[in-house]
Motif scaffolding. Structure first.
Motif, PDB file in Angstrom:
ATOM      1  N   ASN A 369      39.290  47.753  15.638  1.00 35.94           N
ATOM      2  CA  ASN A 369      39.820  46.217  15.424  1.00 35.94           C
ATOM      3  C   ASN A 369      38.811  45.237  16.223  1.00 35.94           C
ATOM      4  O   ASN A 369      38.294  44.305  15.575  1.00 35.94           O
ATOM      5  CB  ASN A 369      41.307  46.109  15.738  1.00 35.94           C
ATOM      6  CG  ASN A 369      42.164  46.649  14.836  1.00 35.94           C
ATOM      7  OD1 ASN A 369      41.660  47.095  13.943  1.00 35.94           O
ATOM      8  ND2 ASN A 369      43.280  46.709  15.258  1.00 35.94           N
ATOM      9  N   VAL A 370      38.622  45.368  17.555  1.00 36.03           N
ATOM     10  CA  VAL A 370      37.811  44.556  18.498  1.00 36.03           C
ATOM     11  C   VAL A 370      36.351  44.573  17.864  1.00 36.03           C
ATOM     12  O   VAL A 370      35.687  43.790  17.877  1.00 36.03           O
ATOM     13  CB  VAL A 370      37.897  44.838  19.929  1.00 36.03           C
ATOM     14  CG1 VAL A 370      36.934  44.082  20.465  1.00 36.03           C
ATOM     15  CG2 VAL A 370      39.351  44.793  20.227  1.00 36.03           C
ATOM     16  N   ILE A 371      35.871  45.889  17.598  1.00 33.45           N
ATOM     17  CA  ILE A 371      34.463  46.135  17.008  1.00 33.45           C
ATOM     18  C   ILE A 371      34.290  45.387  16.085  1.00 33.45           C
ATOM     19  O   ILE A 371      33.242  44.631  15.679  1.00 33.45           O
ATOM     20  CB  ILE A 371      34.244  47.697  17.243  1.00 33.45           C
ATOM     21  CG1 ILE A 371      34.419  48.487  18.101  1.00 33.45           C
ATOM     22  CG2 ILE A 371      32.695  47.777  16.264  1.00 33.45           C
ATOM     23  CD1 ILE A 371      33.222  48.112  19.406  1.00 33.45           C
ATOM     24  N   GLU A 403      43.942  45.001  23.009  1.00 29.80           N
ATOM     25  CA  GLU A 403      42.823  44.346  22.211  1.00 29.80           C
ATOM     26  C   GLU A 403      42.247  43.367  23.227  1.00 29.80           C
ATOM     27  O   GLU A 403      41.057  43.118  22.965  1.00 29.80           O
ATOM     28  CB  GLU A 403      43.461  44.087  20.708  1.00 29.80           C
ATOM     29  CG  GLU A 403      43.680  45.205  20.082  1.00 29.80           C
ATOM     30  CD  GLU A 403      43.970  44.853  18.646  1.00 29.80           C
ATOM     31  OE1 GLU A 403      43.884  43.540  18.204  1.00 29.80           O
ATOM     32  OE2 GLU A 403      44.412  45.923  17.855  1.00 29.80           O
ATOM     33  N   THR A 404      42.897  42.717  23.579  1.00 26.09           N
ATOM     34  CA  THR A 404      42.474  41.504  24.452  1.00 26.09           C
ATOM     35  C   THR A 404      41.496  42.137  25.577  1.00 26.09           C
ATOM     36  O   THR A 404      40.419  41.495  26.104  1.00 26.09           O
ATOM     37  CB  THR A 404      43.399  40.580  25.126  1.00 26.09           C
ATOM     38  OG1 THR A 404      44.232  39.964  24.078  1.00 26.09           O
ATOM     39  CG2 THR A 404      42.943  39.511  26.096  1.00 26.09           C
ATOM     40  N   ILE A 405      41.979  43.319  26.150  1.00 29.45           N
ATOM     41  CA  ILE A 405      41.174  43.587  27.428  1.00 29.45           C
ATOM     42  C   ILE A 405      39.794  44.233  26.812  1.00 29.45           C
ATOM     43  O   ILE A 405      38.628  43.965  27.421  1.00 29.45           O
ATOM     44  CB  ILE A 405      41.808  44.855  28.010  1.00 29.45           C
ATOM     45  CG1 ILE A 405      43.157  44.286  28.671  1.00 29.45           C
ATOM     46  CG2 ILE A 405      40.958  45.784  28.786  1.00 29.45           C
ATOM     47  CD1 ILE A 405      43.892  45.376  29.359  1.00 29.45           C
ATOM     48  N   PHE A 406      39.814  44.990  25.612  1.00 30.29           N
ATOM     49  CA  PHE A 406      38.636  45.394  24.935  1.00 30.29           C
ATOM     50  C   PHE A 406      37.899  44.351  24.599  1.00 30.29           C
ATOM     51  O   PHE A 406      36.473  44.355  24.746  1.00 30.29           O
ATOM     52  CB  PHE A 406      38.849  46.237  23.818  1.00 30.29           C
ATOM     53  CG  PHE A 406      39.404  47.719  23.971  1.00 30.29           C
ATOM     54  CD1 PHE A 406      38.670  48.367  24.982  1.00 30.29           C
ATOM     55  CD2 PHE A 406      40.475  48.413  23.252  1.00 30.29           C
ATOM     56  CE1 PHE A 406      39.217  49.633  25.244  1.00 30.29           C
ATOM     57  CE2 PHE A 406      40.730  49.731  23.524  1.00 30.29           C
ATOM     58  CZ  PHE A 406      40.125  50.366  24.313  1.00 30.29           C
ATOM     59  N   LEU A 407      38.372  43.042  24.179  1.00 35.19           N
ATOM     60  CA  LEU A 407      37.470  41.989  23.829  1.00 35.19           C
ATOM     61  C   LEU A 407      36.877  41.314  24.846  1.00 35.19           C
ATOM     62  O   LEU A 407      35.749  41.060  24.965  1.00 35.19           O
ATOM     63  CB  LEU A 407      38.317  40.847  23.155  1.00 35.19           C
ATOM     64  CG  LEU A 407      38.030  39.778  22.622  1.00 35.19           C
ATOM     65  CD1 LEU A 407      36.897  40.069  21.401  1.00 35.19           C
ATOM     66  CD2 LEU A 407      39.058  38.536  22.050  1.00 35.19           C
ATOM     67  N   HIS A 408      37.661  41.200  26.055  1.00 32.57           N
ATOM     68  CA  HIS A 408      36.859  40.506  27.245  1.00 32.57           C
ATOM     69  C   HIS A 408      35.697  41.424  27.645  1.00 32.57           C
ATOM     70  O   HIS A 408      34.582  41.254  28.169  1.00 32.57           O
ATOM     71  CB  HIS A 408      38.120  40.411  28.331  1.00 32.57           C
ATOM     72  CG  HIS A 408      38.765  39.168  28.100  1.00 32.57           C
ATOM     73  ND1 HIS A 408      38.349  37.993  27.979  1.00 32.57           N
ATOM     74  CD2 HIS A 408      39.990  39.097  28.012  1.00 32.57           C
ATOM     75  CE1 HIS A 408      39.328  37.034  27.906  1.00 32.57           C
ATOM     76  NE2 HIS A 408      40.404  37.732  27.997  1.00 32.57           N
ATOM     77  N   LEU A 409      36.041  43.044  27.676  1.00 33.85           N
ATOM     78  CA  LEU A 409      34.981  43.717  28.247  1.00 33.85           C
ATOM     79  C   LEU A 409      33.789  43.753  27.532  1.00 33.85           C
ATOM     80  O   LEU A 409      32.597  43.806  28.130  1.00 33.85           O
ATOM     81  CB  LEU A 409      35.765  45.191  28.528  1.00 33.85           C
ATOM     82  CG  LEU A 409      36.676  45.350  29.632  1.00 33.85           C
ATOM     83  CD1 LEU A 409      37.375  46.731  29.607  1.00 33.85           C
ATOM     84  CD2 LEU A 409      36.136  45.172  30.986  1.00 33.85           C
ATOM     85  N   LEU A 410      34.032  43.922  26.166  1.00 30.86           N
ATOM     86  CA  LEU A 410      32.972  43.930  25.249  1.00 30.86           C
ATOM     87  C   LEU A 410      32.044  42.562  25.304  1.00 30.86           C
ATOM     88  O   LEU A 410      30.913  42.808  25.281  1.00 30.86           O
ATOM     89  CB  LEU A 410      33.263  44.073  23.835  1.00 30.86           C
ATOM     90  CG  LEU A 410      32.608  44.545  22.844  1.00 30.86           C
ATOM     91  CD1 LEU A 410      31.585  45.587  23.138  1.00 30.86           C
ATOM     92  CD2 LEU A 410      33.161  44.703  21.570  1.00 30.86           C
ATOM     93  N   SER A 411      32.811  41.551  25.391  1.00 33.73           N
ATOM     94  CA  SER A 411      32.081  40.042  25.559  1.00 33.73           C
ATOM     95  C   SER A 411      31.360  40.180  26.771  1.00 33.73           C
ATOM     96  O   SER A 411      30.216  39.686  26.664  1.00 33.73           O
ATOM     97  CB  SER A 411      33.212  39.102  25.363  1.00 33.73           C
ATOM     98  OG  SER A 411      34.084  39.005  24.306  1.00 33.73           O
TER      99      SER A 411
END
Length: 511
Positions: A369-371, A403-411
């Protein structure tokens, strides 16, 4: 030559009957006697002194009833003496006889009626042996067995006897009650039938070592299966009983009920866990309060002070040009103030744990979802992303949090990519015991942990002056992990990228 065989010589030819009898009985180990029908001794073998302490001549003419134990005289007369006189053959008797030293010894006798071939007179023939030692041994064994049975069955501790193959031969009421059975319901069962699978392998291992003689005994804590189906805790000690050749014939198990102790230990452990969780939560909240205080004292005070100064300037000027410039500054200050307030609201929101109940979350689905959400930025950076969640694809967490964690790390990975090489991001899961861990790695510009290690997860901290950032993402990630009992670590060196390790709690801990 005369080949006819010479007749065998009779060694006793010419000897009187009494002398022949004396010669025959002298070499016998048994006491051989002849009695008148009333029992009076008329012959006693010469070994009598060794067996009963009397010489032969001391007994001739006397009656054995004078030497029988008083409690057995009538019994001997009715069960042995009279039946012999009636013609019964080969009667065996066991009785007590008064030794010359004053003690009663046990004799076992073979008795029969003998009729003289010439005169027709009746005699009683007895052949006796001392079995006192045997009787004493049997009595001691019987006493020991009675004592063992009494101790076994009356013991408040559960006791079980099993054979070499593990089937229960005997048990006492204490053990049967412990499992909710009657004793007869337990006998015949294999001990594995009433044992929990938890720890059974250890039990079998120790039992095998005892059977082989590697160890003499063993003690373990184990769980049994109650008749109701529930598991109950016991402290088990097993010893082996061997025969004379050393082969095991029985295993004796002592079972002490420790179920209540285990419940208390579990309750204490749960209370300690809750206390630690509360303590950690208070420590975390204290750190956050310090962070909020910093925001209020530094990041809010400055824009509010600027706002007041600008308003004062507006009151003092009547020039339109100056007012326009002040309005521009007001807009910037208001934006800064709005950003700081938004950060405060966000951090306060995740503190309300009642809004976030741990649930099974599909890691792969959340990451996908984050990707999908970040696809544009990923494409513009031409980033290569690999993921592998075969080591565990479920965590007990919050889907929104993950999903928020993945979003922050990916950003962060996209923002802090090394311009001199293609960005590569690797995300995978693995198990440490029963705990699921996610590793998020990139080959970006990295972080100097020697310099910033103690600040890495603090609020509004940035570590790269040439790249803009709010210093909120890592703070929120750490807080989200800790809010449900997880934790996060970072491994990084400047120019070598960064790896974030997220340790998610087990289901029971998360709940």
């Amino acid at each position: 030559m005369d080949n006819q065989k010479e007749p065998e010589k009779n060694l006793f030819v010419g000897l009187p009957d009494s002398e022949i009898l004396h010669l025959l009985t002298a070499i016998s180990r048994e006491l051989v006697c002849l009695h008148e029908p009333d029992g009076t001794y008329i012959y006693v073998s010469p070994n009598s002194e060794k067996i009963i302490g009397y010489k032969s001549e001391e007994l001739i003419g006397k009656n054995p009833y004078d030497f029988f134990h008083p409690d057995e005289k009538r019994f001997i007369q009715e069960r042995f003496h009279q039946p012999l006189l009636r013609g019964e053959e080969n009667i065996h008797s066991t009785f007590r006889f008064l030794h010359k030293d004053g003690r009663f010894i046990w004799l076992q006798s073979d008795n029969r009626l003998t009729i003289h071939p010439t005169t027709g007179n009746k005699y009683l023939h007895t052949s006796s042996r001392d079995i006192s030692e045997k009787i004493d041994t049997e009595a001691n064994l019987a006493l020991a067995e009675r004592r063992f049975k009494t101790l076994f069955h009356d013991s408040p501790i559960g006791l079980v006897l099993t054979g070499g193959h593990g089937y229960i031969d005997e048990t006492n009421e204490a053990f049967a009650r412990f499992l909710g059975y009657q004793s007869y319901e337990v006998v015949g069962k294999h001990f594995t039938e009433i044992s929990s699978d938890d720890g059974l392998e250890e039990n079998l291992k120790y039992r095998d070592e005892v059977q082989k003689g590697i160890i003499d005994n063993y003690s373990i804590e184990k769980q049994y299966i109650h008749k109701s189906g529930k598991k109950v805790w016991a402290y088990l000690t097993v010893t082996v009983l061997r025969d004379d050749s050393g082969h095991p014939i029985h295993f004796l198990a002592q079972i002490i009920d420790i179920n209540e102790r285990k419940k208390n230990e579990t309750l204490l452990r749960e209370n300690n866990d809750r206390l630690r969780a509360i303590t950690n939560s208070l420590l975390t909240q204290n750190k956050q309060l310090q962070a909020y205080n910093q925001i209020i004292s530094h990041h809010l005070r400055a824009p509010v002070s600027n706002l007041r100064s600008l308003l004062d300037l507006m009151k003092e000027t009547d020039q339109l040009k100056d007012v326009k410039e002040i309005e521009s500054h007001l807009e910037n200050v208001t934006g800064t103030l709005e950003t700081v307030l938004s950060e405060l609201i966000t951090t306060l929101k995740i503190q309300n744990s009642d809004q976030f109940k741990p649930e099974p979350v599909n890691i792969d689905q959340s990451f996908t979802n984050v990707i999908r959400l970040m696809n544009g930025e990923i494409s513009s950076k031409q980033a290569e992303i690999q993921s592998n969640f075969s080591g565990g694809n479920t965590v007990y967490f919050s889907k929104e949090f993950l999903e928020t964690i993945f979003l922050h790390l990916l950003s962060n990975s996209l923002r802090y990519a090394d311009p001199n090489r293609r960005l590569r991001i690797s995300v995978e899961s693995f198990q440490i015991g029963s705990q699921t861990t996610i590793s998020f790695s990139d080959n970006g510009i990295g972080i100097d942990l020697e310099r910033y290690g103690d600040q890495i997860f603090q609020l509004r901290k940035t570590f790269h002056r040439h790249i803009s950032g709010k210093g909120l993402g890592l703070f929120l990630i750490k807080y989200k992990m800790e809010s449900v009992g997880g934790r996060i670590e970072v491994l990084s060196k400047p120019g070598e990228g960064a790896t974030f390790l997220m340790y998610f709690p087990e289901r029971s801990d998360a709940e």
